[in-house]
Design a protein around this motif. Structure first.
Motif, PDB file in Angstrom:
ATOM      1  N   HIS A  88      -7.917  17.601  -5.241  1.00 38.06           N
ATOM      2  CA  HIS A  88      -6.722  16.739  -5.301  1.00 38.06           C
ATOM      3  C   HIS A  88      -7.020  15.415  -4.612  1.00 38.06           C
ATOM      4  CE1 HIS A  88      -4.379  20.271  -6.548  1.00 38.06           C
ATOM      5  NE2 HIS A  88      -5.067  20.922  -5.627  1.00 38.06           N
ATOM      6  N   PRO A  89      -7.929  14.614  -5.159  1.00 35.56           N
ATOM      7  CA  PRO A  89      -8.289  13.347  -4.531  1.00 35.56           C
ATOM      8  C   PRO A  89      -7.126  12.362  -4.538  1.00 35.56           C
ATOM      9  CG  PRO A  89      -9.207  13.467  -6.741  1.00 35.56           C
ATOM     10  CD  PRO A  89      -8.629  14.837  -6.442  1.00 35.56           C
ATOM     11  N   VAL A  90      -7.138  11.457  -3.567  1.00 37.23           N
ATOM     12  CA  VAL A  90      -6.140  10.390  -3.519  1.00 37.23           C
ATOM     13  C   VAL A  90      -6.668   9.227  -4.341  1.00 37.23           C
ATOM     14  CG1 VAL A  90      -4.804   8.880  -2.019  1.00 37.23           C
ATOM     15  CG2 VAL A  90      -5.542  11.127  -1.182  1.00 37.23           C
ATOM     16  N   PRO A  91      -6.040   8.916  -5.464  1.00 34.51           N
ATOM     17  CA  PRO A  91      -6.585   7.868  -6.336  1.00 34.51           C
ATOM     18  C   PRO A  91      -6.492   6.498  -5.703  1.00 34.51           C
ATOM     19  CG  PRO A  91      -4.457   8.620  -7.148  1.00 34.51           C
ATOM     20  CD  PRO A  91      -4.828   9.537  -6.034  1.00 34.51           C
ATOM     21  N   SER A  92      -7.446   5.659  -6.009  1.00 34.14           N
ATOM     22  CA  SER A  92      -7.453   4.283  -5.515  1.00 34.14           C
ATOM     23  C   SER A  92      -6.651   3.394  -6.442  1.00 34.14           C
ATOM     24  CB  SER A  92      -8.882   3.764  -5.421  1.00 34.14           C
ATOM     25  OG  SER A  92      -8.900   2.396  -5.093  1.00 34.14           O
ATOM     26  N   SER A 123       1.117   9.647  -5.250  1.00 39.03           N
ATOM     27  CA  SER A 123      -0.246   9.166  -5.440  1.00 39.03           C
ATOM     28  C   SER A 123      -1.115  10.354  -5.804  1.00 39.03           C
ATOM     29  CB  SER A 123      -0.763   8.492  -4.171  1.00 39.03           C
ATOM     30  OG  SER A 123      -2.055   7.944  -4.385  1.00 39.03           O
ATOM     31  N   GLY A 124      -1.487  10.458  -7.067  1.00 38.05           N
ATOM     32  CA  GLY A 124      -2.138  11.668  -7.540  1.00 38.05           C
ATOM     33  C   GLY A 124      -1.197  12.836  -7.365  1.00 38.05           C
ATOM     34  N   ASP A 125      -1.664  13.868  -6.704  1.00 36.15           N
ATOM     35  CA  ASP A 125      -0.834  15.046  -6.451  1.00 36.15           C
ATOM     36  C   ASP A 125      -0.147  14.998  -5.093  1.00 36.15           C
ATOM     37  OD1 ASP A 125      -1.627  16.175  -8.902  1.00 36.15           O
ATOM     38  OD2 ASP A 125      -3.431  17.022  -7.989  1.00 36.15           O
ATOM     39  N   GLU A 166       2.692  -2.426 -12.104  1.00 39.30           N
ATOM     40  CA  GLU A 166       2.776  -1.340 -13.068  1.00 39.30           C
ATOM     41  C   GLU A 166       2.580  -0.018 -12.336  1.00 39.30           C
ATOM     42  OE1 GLU A 166       0.461   0.376 -17.039  1.00 39.30           O
ATOM     43  OE2 GLU A 166      -0.026  -1.619 -16.220  1.00 39.30           O
ATOM     44  N   GLN A 167       3.553   0.858 -12.429  1.00 39.97           N
ATOM     45  CA  GLN A 167       3.458   2.157 -11.778  1.00 39.97           C
ATOM     46  C   GLN A 167       2.462   3.029 -12.546  1.00 39.97           C
ATOM     47  OE1 GLN A 167       6.363   3.203  -9.256  1.00 39.97           O
ATOM     48  NE2 GLN A 167       6.223   1.000  -9.022  1.00 39.97           N
ATOM     49  N   ASN A 168       1.595   3.713 -11.786  1.00 37.58           N
ATOM     50  CA  ASN A 168       0.578   4.543 -12.425  1.00 37.58           C
ATOM     51  C   ASN A 168       0.281   5.754 -11.549  1.00 37.58           C
ATOM     52  OD1 ASN A 168      -1.051   3.547 -10.332  1.00 37.58           O
ATOM     53  ND2 ASN A 168      -1.770   1.842 -11.603  1.00 37.58           N
ATOM     54  N   GLU A 169      -0.749   6.480 -11.890  1.00 37.54           N
ATOM     55  CA  GLU A 169      -1.054   7.704 -11.144  1.00 37.54           C
ATOM     56  C   GLU A 169      -1.357   7.418  -9.681  1.00 37.54           C
ATOM     57  OE1 GLU A 169      -4.113  11.545 -11.238  1.00 37.54           O
ATOM     58  OE2 GLU A 169      -4.462   9.811 -12.538  1.00 37.54           O
ATOM     59  N   ALA A 170      -1.939   6.259  -9.402  1.00 38.26           N
ATOM     60  CA  ALA A 170      -2.292   5.928  -8.026  1.00 38.26           C
ATOM     61  C   ALA A 170      -1.068   5.582  -7.192  1.00 38.26           C
ATOM     62  CB  ALA A 170      -3.279   4.764  -8.005  1.00 38.26           C
ATOM     63  N   TYR A 171      -0.043   5.021  -7.828  1.00 37.14           N
ATOM     64  CA  TYR A 171       1.144   4.603  -7.076  1.00 37.14           C
ATOM     65  C   TYR A 171       2.356   4.647  -7.992  1.00 37.14           C
ATOM     66  CZ  TYR A 171       4.083   1.899  -3.842  1.00 37.14           C
ATOM     67  OH  TYR A 171       5.073   1.491  -2.973  1.00 37.14           O
ATOM     68  N   LEU A 206       0.869  -1.158   0.000  1.00 36.86           N
ATOM     69  CA  LEU A 206       0.000   0.000   0.000  1.00 36.86           C
ATOM     70  C   LEU A 206       0.920   1.226   0.000  1.00 36.86           C
ATOM     71  CD1 LEU A 206      -2.502  -1.154   2.694  1.00 36.86           C
ATOM     72  CD2 LEU A 206      -3.024  -0.869   0.297  1.00 36.86           C
ATOM     73  N   LEU A 207       0.453   2.237  -0.220  1.00 37.39           N
ATOM     74  CA  LEU A 207       1.415   3.286  -0.039  1.00 37.39           C
ATOM     75  C   LEU A 207       2.094   3.109   1.320  1.00 37.39           C
ATOM     76  CD1 LEU A 207      -0.629   6.058  -1.620  1.00 37.39           C
ATOM     77  CD2 LEU A 207       0.645   4.263  -2.605  1.00 37.39           C
TER      78      LEU A 207
END
Length: 426
Positions: free
Chosen positions: A420-424, A356-358, A342-347, A36-37
């Protein structure tokens, strides 16, 4: 179920040692938490035990209390800052039965120390002492694959080393004796006995091994213990007087007590039988680099994540690199690797920090402690959360129902920074 807790009287304000009188008792959550983060001035509040509040305090308080009801947390400590202004510092719940949690209590901050170690490395790069592409073999020549692995790959977790947490030897040893003192050599040996996951620099996987090795390398580079380097380069400049790695399971006082249920399967506890152990004094020696196995309070936690997020301790170039999404779109899942993704906007993993997002985040989860240290650069917003688990916060297998501090953080982010939501990650 009311907990029966046997506690050790504090020997001094700053320490309470492990005791076999505490109900002994887990590590799968550490793996889950890892997947998790994880202000440059000292806090000016003369008494850290006092609740502090400012604008938005009522909104923050209501949000946290709703999250507590949702997660079943035993205790929660929160600090929220916008710029230098403290919006709220408050504690809820009980540390032990009949003992309220307070904002000056200390807890294991786990992965919050990871960006501190990465920052020490980047400081040495700024000073011209090392470069990120220096080979590990220069300082640790006997470690397998050290002649192929770079210091920067350790810091960004692209070295390809397996995690010792995947080892049956480690899991069996921990579940048999959570008070065991693990040495870095033991941890590295269990990791390197496993196949290299991928050629160094070609992918990413979360592995505690990286930072155990990086800590050893930094000690060799500087000829000094890592805890001294962190003290002089991170804690002292930031005025962090309530953070330490004592080299033992000791906690600074007063301590927030924690509880865990993960040894249920290992101990053969039947379904339906209530089972929660006090885990406060379980030995965290396995969890990170020697010298960076810290416990801290909520004020220091907020201070350090804001400083890392702002780049207060680094050159502009190194700070930009530390928080850059360079791995996004370059990594993949690997069969047999539970933490390859896979690294993405959420992580996305930077150098010791999660994007994670912004938000810039670290979120430890182990030994019954859950936490989040988060910073939103665009709004200079800092959120720090520490939480412990209530009896109903574990599933039927004794596993914690996720990182409950992340739930609280997400809820706070949604009301304080709705743009600036925290993406899931799901």
């Amino acid at each position: 179920m009311r907990r029966q807790v046997v506690s050790t009287p504090p020997r001094s304000r700053r320490s309470v040692g492990p005791t076999r009188g505490i109900r002994r008792s887990a590590i799968v959550s550490a793996v889950a938490g890892a997947l998790l983060l994880s202000a440059c001035a000292a806090d000016t509040d003369p008494d850290r035990s006092v609740t502090i509040e400012g604008a938005d305090a009522s909104l923050i308080r209501a949000t946290v209390e709703e999250s507590i009801a949702q997660t079943g947390a035993q205790a929660v400590i929160v600090r929220v800052m916008r710029g230098d202004e403290v919006l709220l510092t408050q504690a809820w719940g009980e540390s032990m039965t009949g003992v309220p949690a307070t904002v000056d209590m200390h807890f294991r901050n786990g992965a919050v120390a990871i960006p501190q170690v990465a920052t020490v490395l980047l400081q040495l790069v700024d000073e011209g002492v090392v470069s990120l592409d220096d080979r590990l073999s220069t300082w640790l020549p006997d470690v397998p694959f050290a002649d192929e692995v770079e210091l920067g790959q350790l810091a960004q977790m692209t070295s390809g080393y397996a995690d010792y947490l995947w080892s049956d030897e480690f899991r069996d040893g921990f579940f048999a004796d959570p008070f065991r003192q693990w040495t870095p050599d033991e941890l590295v040996a269990m990791a390197t006995a496993q196949p290299h996951v991928y050629p160094p620099g070609t992918n990413w996987n979360y592995a505690h091994t990286n930072y155990v090795l990086l800590g050893l390398a930094l000690e060799e580079i500087m000829g000094r213990p890592l805890d001294q380097l962190i003290q002089e380069r991170i804690l002292d400049p930031l005025g962090m007087t309530e953070t330490a790695d004592p080299g033992t399971p000791e906690l600074l006082q007063p301590a927030l007590h924690a509880y865990d249920s993960e040894r249920r399967p290992a101990l053969g506890i039947p379904d339906g039988v209530p089972f929660v152990e006090e885990s406060t004094s379980w030995n965290p020696s396995w969890s990170l680099a020697r010298g960076a196995i810290q416990n801290s309070d909520i004020t220091d936690t907020a201070t350090v994540i804001r400083a890392v997020g702002r780049g207060d301790l680094l050159s502009d170039e190194s700070h930009a690199l530390q928080i850059a999404p360079t791995l996004r779109g370059t990594t993949t899942a690997v069969d047999g690797c539970p933490s390859c993704l896979e690294q993405n906007e959420a992580y996305t993993y930077g150098y010791g920090i999660v994007l994670s997002g912004d938000w810039l985040i670290q979120n430890p989860l182990f030994h019954g402690y859950a936490g989040v240290a988060a910073y939103l650069p665009t709004e200079d917003l800092t959120i720090a959360v520490a939480a412990t688990y209530g009896d109903e916060s574990f599933d039927e297998d004794g596993q914690p129902r996720g990182n409950i501090a992340m739930t609280i953080f997400r809820d706070l982010a949604a009301v304080l920074a709705p743009e600036h939501p925290v993406p899931s990650r799901s």
